[in-house]
Design a protein around this motif. Structure first.
Motif, PDB file in Angstrom:
ATOM      1  N   VAL A  91       7.436 -27.947  14.783  1.00  0.00           N
ATOM      2  CA  VAL A  91       6.481 -27.815  15.887  1.00  0.00           C
ATOM      3  C   VAL A  91       6.730 -28.929  16.901  1.00  0.00           C
ATOM      4  CG1 VAL A  91       4.042 -27.902  16.522  1.00  0.00           C
ATOM      5  CG2 VAL A  91       4.757 -26.596  14.517  1.00  0.00           C
ATOM      6  N   ALA A 103       7.682 -17.459  12.659  1.00  0.00           N
ATOM      7  CA  ALA A 103       6.316 -17.977  12.723  1.00  0.00           C
ATOM      8  C   ALA A 103       5.915 -18.648  11.410  1.00  0.00           C
ATOM      9  CB  ALA A 103       5.336 -16.857  13.063  1.00  0.00           C
ATOM     10  N   CYS A 139       4.314 -21.224  18.279  1.00  0.00           N
ATOM     11  CA  CYS A 139       3.908 -19.887  17.841  1.00  0.00           C
ATOM     12  C   CYS A 139       2.698 -19.460  18.654  1.00  0.00           C
ATOM     13  CB  CYS A 139       3.572 -19.891  16.354  1.00  0.00           C
ATOM     14  SG  CYS A 139       5.004 -20.048  15.319  1.00  0.00           S
ATOM     15  N   GLU A 193       5.015 -22.531  11.600  1.00  0.00           N
ATOM     16  CA  GLU A 193       3.618 -22.909  11.356  1.00  0.00           C
ATOM     17  C   GLU A 193       3.455 -23.807  10.142  1.00  0.00           C
ATOM     18  OE1 GLU A 193       1.668 -19.119  11.248  1.00  0.00           O
ATOM     19  OE2 GLU A 193       1.462 -19.050  13.425  1.00  0.00           O
TER      20      GLU A 193
END
Length: 148
Positions: free
Chosen positions: A120, A110, A126, A114
């Motif tokens: 991403v 995570a 997440c 993040e």
């Protein structure tokens, strides 16, 4: 040190080893770079994705799996029969071998996901569902590792 996915030890004699490319591997890596980016880009910036291409060439020769998140390397590795895994799989393996707790592995995942927009964009999500799936995968791997 944890073993890679195929179970071999990453002791001091094999981890971090400098591997010289053969002429064929260097040519294969250069061909991959040009296929990924085009000759003009590579002629202007020869180091663009060079590491990924060279690692793929070495892994192909030695029969090693490749750890990469680079979509080009993952795709090329799959086409060439090279096992490719990413950081999520490595973290799950660490948990399965008892090298870290699944909750710690998720925390690492995570934190990296993040803080990196590129990951991403590659699907490193997440959310609660992803975390649940991650922990389920860890549990399956722990059970398989324990049974072995």
């Amino acid at each position: 040190m944890p073993p890679p996915p195929d179970g071999r030890s990453l002791g001091a004699t094999s981890f971090g080893e400098t591997v010289a490319l053969t002429r064929e591997e260097a040519q294969r890596a250069a061909d991959l770079q040009r296929a990924w980016h085009g000759r003009t880009v590579i002629d202007a910036r020869p180091d663009t994705d060079r590491g990924e291409a060279e690692c793929l060439a070495v892994c192909e020769r030695r029969g090693w799996p490749l750890m990469s998140q680079d979509h080009r390397a993952v795709s090329a590795g799959s086409r060439r029969g090279v096992g490719v895994f990413g950081l999520p799989e490595l973290l799950m393996l660490f948990a399965a071998e008892g090298r870290c707790l699944p909750t710690s592995a998720w925390t690492i995942y995570a934190a990296i996901a993040e803080s990196n927009e590129r990951l991403v964009a590659q699907g490193w999500i997440c959310d609660d569902q992803t975390e649940r799936i991650f922990h389920e995968c860890c549990a399956i791997l722990v059970a398989a590792h324990t049974a072995a």
